[in-house]
Scaffold this motif. Structure first.
Motif, PDB file in Angstrom:
ATOM      1  N   ARG A 399       1.089  -1.141  -0.027  1.00 28.74           N
ATOM      2  CA  ARG A 399      -0.202  -0.017  -0.111  1.00 28.74           C
ATOM      3  C   ARG A 399       0.636   0.998   0.209  1.00 28.74           C
ATOM      4  N   ARG A 400       1.855   1.167   1.009  1.00 28.12           N
ATOM      5  CA  ARG A 400       3.117   2.274   1.136  1.00 28.12           C
ATOM      6  C   ARG A 400       3.715   2.740   0.013  1.00 28.12           C
ATOM      7  N   SER A 401       4.417   1.366  -1.005  1.00 28.34           N
ATOM      8  CA  SER A 401       4.672   1.377  -2.694  1.00 28.34           C
ATOM      9  C   SER A 401       3.756   2.075  -3.376  1.00 28.34           C
ATOM     10  N   LEU A 402       2.008   1.842  -2.810  1.00 31.41           N
ATOM     11  CA  LEU A 402       1.931   1.986  -4.830  1.00 31.41           C
ATOM     12  C   LEU A 402       1.683   3.225  -4.329  1.00 31.41           C
ATOM     13  N   ALA A 403       1.562   4.160  -3.260  1.00 30.49           N
ATOM     14  CA  ALA A 403       1.629   5.759  -3.190  1.00 30.49           C
ATOM     15  C   ALA A 403       2.657   6.792  -3.867  1.00 30.49           C
ATOM     16  N   ILE A 404       4.182   5.280  -3.699  1.00 31.90           N
ATOM     17  CA  ILE A 404       4.951   6.107  -4.348  1.00 31.90           C
ATOM     18  C   ILE A 404       5.618   5.775  -5.855  1.00 31.90           C
ATOM     19  N   VAL A 405       4.673   5.117  -5.995  1.00 26.19           N
ATOM     20  CA  VAL A 405       4.475   5.128  -7.096  1.00 26.19           C
ATOM     21  C   VAL A 405       3.793   5.655  -7.938  1.00 26.19           C
ATOM     22  N   PRO A 413      -0.310   2.978 -16.523  1.00 30.97           N
ATOM     23  CA  PRO A 413      -1.675   1.927 -16.346  1.00 30.97           C
ATOM     24  C   PRO A 413      -1.690   2.132 -14.896  1.00 30.97           C
ATOM     25  N   GLU A 414      -2.924   1.678 -14.232  1.00 33.83           N
ATOM     26  CA  GLU A 414      -2.997   1.245 -12.689  1.00 33.83           C
ATOM     27  C   GLU A 414      -3.148  -0.315 -12.607  1.00 33.83           C
ATOM     28  N   GLU A 415      -2.957  -0.930 -12.971  1.00 28.14           N
ATOM     29  CA  GLU A 415      -2.533  -2.221 -13.364  1.00 28.14           C
ATOM     30  C   GLU A 415      -1.179  -2.940 -12.613  1.00 28.14           C
ATOM     31  N   GLN A 416      -0.165  -1.677 -13.917  1.00 28.02           N
ATOM     32  CA  GLN A 416       0.764  -2.211 -13.808  1.00 28.02           C
ATOM     33  C   GLN A 416       1.862  -0.691 -12.740  1.00 28.02           C
ATOM     34  N   GLN A 417       0.710  -0.204 -12.112  1.00 25.50           N
ATOM     35  CA  GLN A 417       1.448   0.547 -10.855  1.00 25.50           C
ATOM     36  C   GLN A 417       1.349  -0.277  -9.589  1.00 25.50           C
ATOM     37  N   ALA A 419       1.152  -3.611  -9.973  1.00 28.05           N
ATOM     38  CA  ALA A 419       2.840  -5.113 -10.275  1.00 28.05           C
ATOM     39  C   ALA A 419       3.927  -3.993  -9.905  1.00 28.05           C
ATOM     40  N   VAL A 420       4.147  -2.591  -9.823  1.00 31.10           N
ATOM     41  CA  VAL A 420       5.732  -1.953  -9.729  1.00 31.10           C
ATOM     42  C   VAL A 420       5.522  -2.142  -8.267  1.00 31.10           C
ATOM     43  N   ALA A 421       3.740  -1.548  -7.456  1.00 30.27           N
ATOM     44  CA  ALA A 421       3.978  -1.559  -5.626  1.00 30.27           C
ATOM     45  C   ALA A 421       4.902  -2.729  -5.043  1.00 30.27           C
ATOM     46  N   ARG A 422       3.825  -4.115  -5.986  1.00 28.01           N
ATOM     47  CA  ARG A 422       4.034  -5.357  -4.889  1.00 28.01           C
ATOM     48  C   ARG A 422       5.514  -5.413  -4.979  1.00 28.01           C
ATOM     49  N   SER A 423       6.397  -5.726  -6.390  1.00 25.75           N
ATOM     50  CA  SER A 423       7.687  -5.558  -5.732  1.00 25.75           C
ATOM     51  C   SER A 423       8.241  -4.723  -5.015  1.00 25.75           C
ATOM     52  N   VAL A 424       7.824  -3.722  -5.404  1.00 24.30           N
ATOM     53  CA  VAL A 424       8.334  -2.457  -4.683  1.00 24.30           C
ATOM     54  C   VAL A 424       7.923  -2.875  -2.826  1.00 24.30           C
ATOM     55  N   GLY A 425       7.372  -3.622  -2.363  1.00 22.67           N
ATOM     56  CA  GLY A 425       6.872  -3.383  -0.999  1.00 22.67           C
ATOM     57  C   GLY A 425       6.841  -4.877  -0.945  1.00 22.67           C
ATOM     58  N   ILE A 426       7.669  -5.596  -1.095  1.00 23.76           N
ATOM     59  CA  ILE A 426       8.088  -7.045  -1.152  1.00 23.76           C
ATOM     60  C   ILE A 426       9.402  -7.012  -1.047  1.00 23.76           C
ATOM     61  N   GLY A 427      10.155  -5.502  -2.390  1.00 22.05           N
ATOM     62  CA  GLY A 427      11.656  -5.749  -1.927  1.00 22.05           C
ATOM     63  C   GLY A 427      12.344  -4.775  -0.799  1.00 22.05           C
ATOM     64  N   LEU A 570      19.627 -11.576  -3.783  1.00 27.40           N
ATOM     65  CA  LEU A 570      18.626 -10.991  -2.608  1.00 27.40           C
ATOM     66  C   LEU A 570      17.300 -11.588  -2.948  1.00 27.40           C
ATOM     67  N   GLY A 571      16.732 -12.017  -3.724  1.00 31.58           N
ATOM     68  CA  GLY A 571      15.496 -12.121  -4.303  1.00 31.58           C
ATOM     69  C   GLY A 571      14.140 -10.807  -4.375  1.00 31.58           C
ATOM     70  N   ILE A 572      15.411  -9.795  -4.948  1.00 31.51           N
ATOM     71  CA  ILE A 572      14.498  -8.650  -4.247  1.00 31.51           C
ATOM     72  C   ILE A 572      13.756  -8.556  -6.316  1.00 31.51           C
ATOM     73  N   GLU A 573      12.815  -8.069  -6.582  1.00 31.37           N
ATOM     74  CA  GLU A 573      12.549  -8.303  -8.312  1.00 31.37           C
ATOM     75  C   GLU A 573      13.208  -6.236  -8.659  1.00 31.37           C
ATOM     76  N   THR A 574      13.600  -6.855  -9.984  1.00 29.76           N
ATOM     77  CA  THR A 574      13.285  -5.094 -10.388  1.00 29.76           C
ATOM     78  C   THR A 574      12.838  -4.583 -11.233  1.00 29.76           C
ATOM     79  N   PRO A 575      11.761  -4.057 -11.322  1.00 31.07           N
ATOM     80  CA  PRO A 575      10.939  -3.759 -12.080  1.00 31.07           C
ATOM     81  C   PRO A 575      11.549  -1.970 -12.979  1.00 31.07           C
ATOM     82  N   ASP A 576      11.268  -2.598 -14.626  1.00 30.73           N
ATOM     83  CA  ASP A 576      11.971  -1.899 -15.819  1.00 30.73           C
ATOM     84  C   ASP A 576      11.062  -0.057 -15.389  1.00 30.73           C
ATOM     85  N   ARG A 577      10.614   0.220 -14.082  1.00 31.66           N
ATOM     86  CA  ARG A 577       9.759   1.321 -14.414  1.00 31.66           C
ATOM     87  C   ARG A 577       9.570   1.281 -12.895  1.00 31.66           C
ATOM     88  N   ILE A 578       9.781   2.347 -12.541  1.00 29.90           N
ATOM     89  CA  ILE A 578       8.887   2.128 -11.054  1.00 29.90           C
ATOM     90  C   ILE A 578       7.748   3.681 -10.850  1.00 29.90           C
TER      91      ILE A 578
END
Ligand code: ARG
Length: 578
Positions: A399-405, A413-417, A419-427, A570-578
């Motif tokens: 949730r917090r990452s979504l605000a950042i993204v 697009p919201e779906e991509q936001q 997905a990115v927030a998921r990678s960022v939050g878990i990361g 480290l098990g952390i994803e790297t989205p091409d855009r944040i």
């Protein structure tokens, strides 16, 4: 001029420096094997240095400076070295050849393994991690074990080891008698439907509490356990149900964390071998009877005695782990078994390892332990923590990452936001865990975990995305350019600094793996990202002259590759855009 593919730079230079010392002091008896070359961390003093002269002064009866001076005077330069200099009290500073560095980098850029030596090839390791207990709370220790263990798993695989990851769930403990009694008499069926794990936990705690005050109840719990262990159909069926419900919950967490196991064997897998283990210990004269129990005395190891069969005839956690080692050795002939748990199990594993040694089990055993972590607003303490609450933590991270993204990429697009927030939050959660020295008590805070300008997962993911965008911009502006035609040239000092950092990746990964410390990789990546940002801010890229421009974009892509691989370890994803 090629990078040694199986040897990391510090080792190669250390080997060379050792030979130089030996050939300088042929008439002196001294153990030169300790000579090492280490990165300076400040290019002013060269890229590497050797500090051994100081420690030798006494034995060689010369001043450190004299020692260093003699070595430097007669030195045969290594192919990668431009010059060496004596500095301060007796340091030998080593300056690398720029040309050598660029060709080493070019080689690194072209290889999927980034020149990390595949030392694990042909070796098998078992990694035992996560390992929560059925129908009991998955506490912070299991979560850290999952995240740290998974990174250790990834690092070993990257080095070429055959890894067998095994989630050794606690599915055969004494808790089942207690839960069965709870299930029979204290169950809320509706609650079990809606949140099974929570209800199982509740009946476990309730039944346990009841047993504390009520001896008769406790006896009944024991009786149910005995029935289960004897294979009673009804109890076995209940047990299977508990295990399945718990695994379902654990699986949800693993999926979110991107973690999977080769096996989820659990303690129950070994239940039929426990008697044999105890018999074997007795036969070898290692176990003796003591007050009705069967015990292995470990006085010679300065460890407390280890009970392998209780006076009521039941086996325990230690027996189960001994059977597990035997079974794993027989099944996989691993070179090593690595256990990842919290610090409270240190004694347990010391005892197990000592007994295995006495039994002559041929496998290296290693316990990686970590301290506990404090979480925000007492989200969960070790005693109260559970799966549901971890999910809440992950939800909040996303949730917090979504605000950042949403702020950094409002037009995505919201779906991509999401997905990115998921990678960022878990990361962010993973990095907060992995970047700490595992053996210190750390406090998790959202500000730190999500800081875009500090040592955090999102900061590194952001650095990666920015670099990816430089490459895209280049491709847009110069669509027909064949960038690989241009060599990587290191003109400015910042470029050299960046190159040195990049060339340290192989040894960083190697040492981090051999010392079971994902935190060293994290530390390295943060340093690299900072060095990159200095580089990025100080030299022109797309506006640089042709040739230089391509060289810089290529350098960028090596940084991107290293960051991506490092974060992947480290098990952390790297989205091409944040
Ligand atoms: N289930 C155990 C616990 O929660 C951890 C198991 C660790 N692995 C092992 N082979 N003992 O405490």
């Amino acid at each position: 001029m090629s990078v040694p593919a199986t040897n990391v730079l510090s080792d190669v230079l250390s080997e060379w420096m050792k030979t130089m010392f030996e050939s300088t002091f042929t008439d002196v008896k001294y153990d030169f094997s300790q000579i090492t070359v280490v990165p300076t961390g400040d290019s002013q003093f060269g890229e590497f240095q050797c500090n051994n002269a100081m420690a030798m002064a006494k034995d060689l009866k010369k001043s450190p400076r004299q020692i260093a001076q003699s070595v430097v005077e007669g030195i045969d330069l290594h192919e990668s070295v431009e010059k060496v200099e004596v500095a301060g009290p007796g340091f030998i500073n080593i300056y690398l050849k720029t040309k050598w560095m660029s060709s080493a980098l070019t080689e690194m850029a072209g290889r999927d393994d980034l020149c990390v030596p595949r030392i694990g090839h042909g070796h098998t390791v078992v990694i035992d991690y996560s390992s929560p207990n059925v129908a009991k709370p998955m506490h912070i220790g299991h979560i850290r074990s999952t995240i740290i263990g998974n990174s250790i798993d990834r690092m070993h695989r990257f080095l070429g080891y055959k890894v067998i990851s095994d989630n050794h769930i606690g599915d055969w403990g004494t808790q089942f008698g207690i839960i069965i009694m709870g299930y029979r008499h204290l169950l809320d069926k509706v609650a079990l439907e809606s949140s099974p794990i929570e209800e199982l936990e509740r009946i476990y705690v309730a039944s346990y509490e009841k047993g504390k005050a009520d001896e008769e109840w406790m006896d009944k719990c024991r009786a149910e356990l005995v029935k289960l262990q004897a294979g009673d159909v009804e109890n076995m069926q209940l047990w299977r149900q508990f295990v399945e419900l718990s695994l379902g919950e654990f699986e949800r967490i693993y999926k979110r964390l991107g973690v999977s196991f080769d096996h989820v064997r659990g303690e129950s897998y070994y239940r039929d071998r426990l008697g044999d283990v105890v018999a074997e210990l007795k036969e070898r004269g290692l176990a003796t009877e003591s007050e009705g129990a069967i015990v292995v005395f470990l006085d010679d190891e300065k460890l407390p005695a280890c009970i392998v069969r209780k006076s009521d005839g039941g086996y325990n956690y230690a027996t189960s782990d001994l059977a597990t080692v035997e079974s794993r050795v027989a099944a996989y002939s691993p070179e090593k078994i690595i256990y990842v748990t919290d610090e409270r199990q240190q004694l347990h594993f010391r005892q197990i390892f000592a007994i295995c040694r006495k039994m002559g089990v041929r496998v290296e055993l290693h316990h990686v332990w970590f301290g506990l972590m404090r979480l925000p607003d007492a989200t969960f303490s070790t005693r109260e923590g559970n799966v549901i609450k971890l999910e809440k933590l992950l939800d909040e991270a996303e949730r917090r990452s979504l605000a950042i993204v949403k702020e950094s990429s409002p037009n995505m697009p919201e779906e991509q936001q999401k997905a990115v927030a998921r990678s960022v939050g878990i990361g962010a959660v993973k990095y907060a865990d992995l970047s700490q020295n595992p053996q210190s008590l750390v406090t998790f805070t959202w500000d730190k975990a999500l800081a875009l300008d500090g040592n955090s997962g999102p900061y590194l993911q952001y650095a990666y995305a920015r670099i990816a965008s430089v490459q895209d911009k280049y491709a847009e502006r110069f669509p027909n350019s064949n960038i690989k035609k241009y060599p990587i040239e290191l003109i400015e000092p910042v470029e050299r600094d960046l190159a040195v950092k990049l060339l340290q990746f192989p040894e960083t990964v190697l040492r981090a793996t051999l010392s079971y410390k994902p935190s060293s990789v994290a530390e390295y990546l943060y340093d690299l990202a900072k060095t990159y940002s200095t580089f990025y801010q100080n030299v022109p890229f797309l506006k640089a002259e042709p040739g230089v421009r391509e060289s810089r974009v290529r350098l960028c892509s090596v940084v991107a590759k290293v960051l991506r691989k490092g974060l992947e370890l480290l098990g952390i994803e790297t989205p091409d855009r944040i």
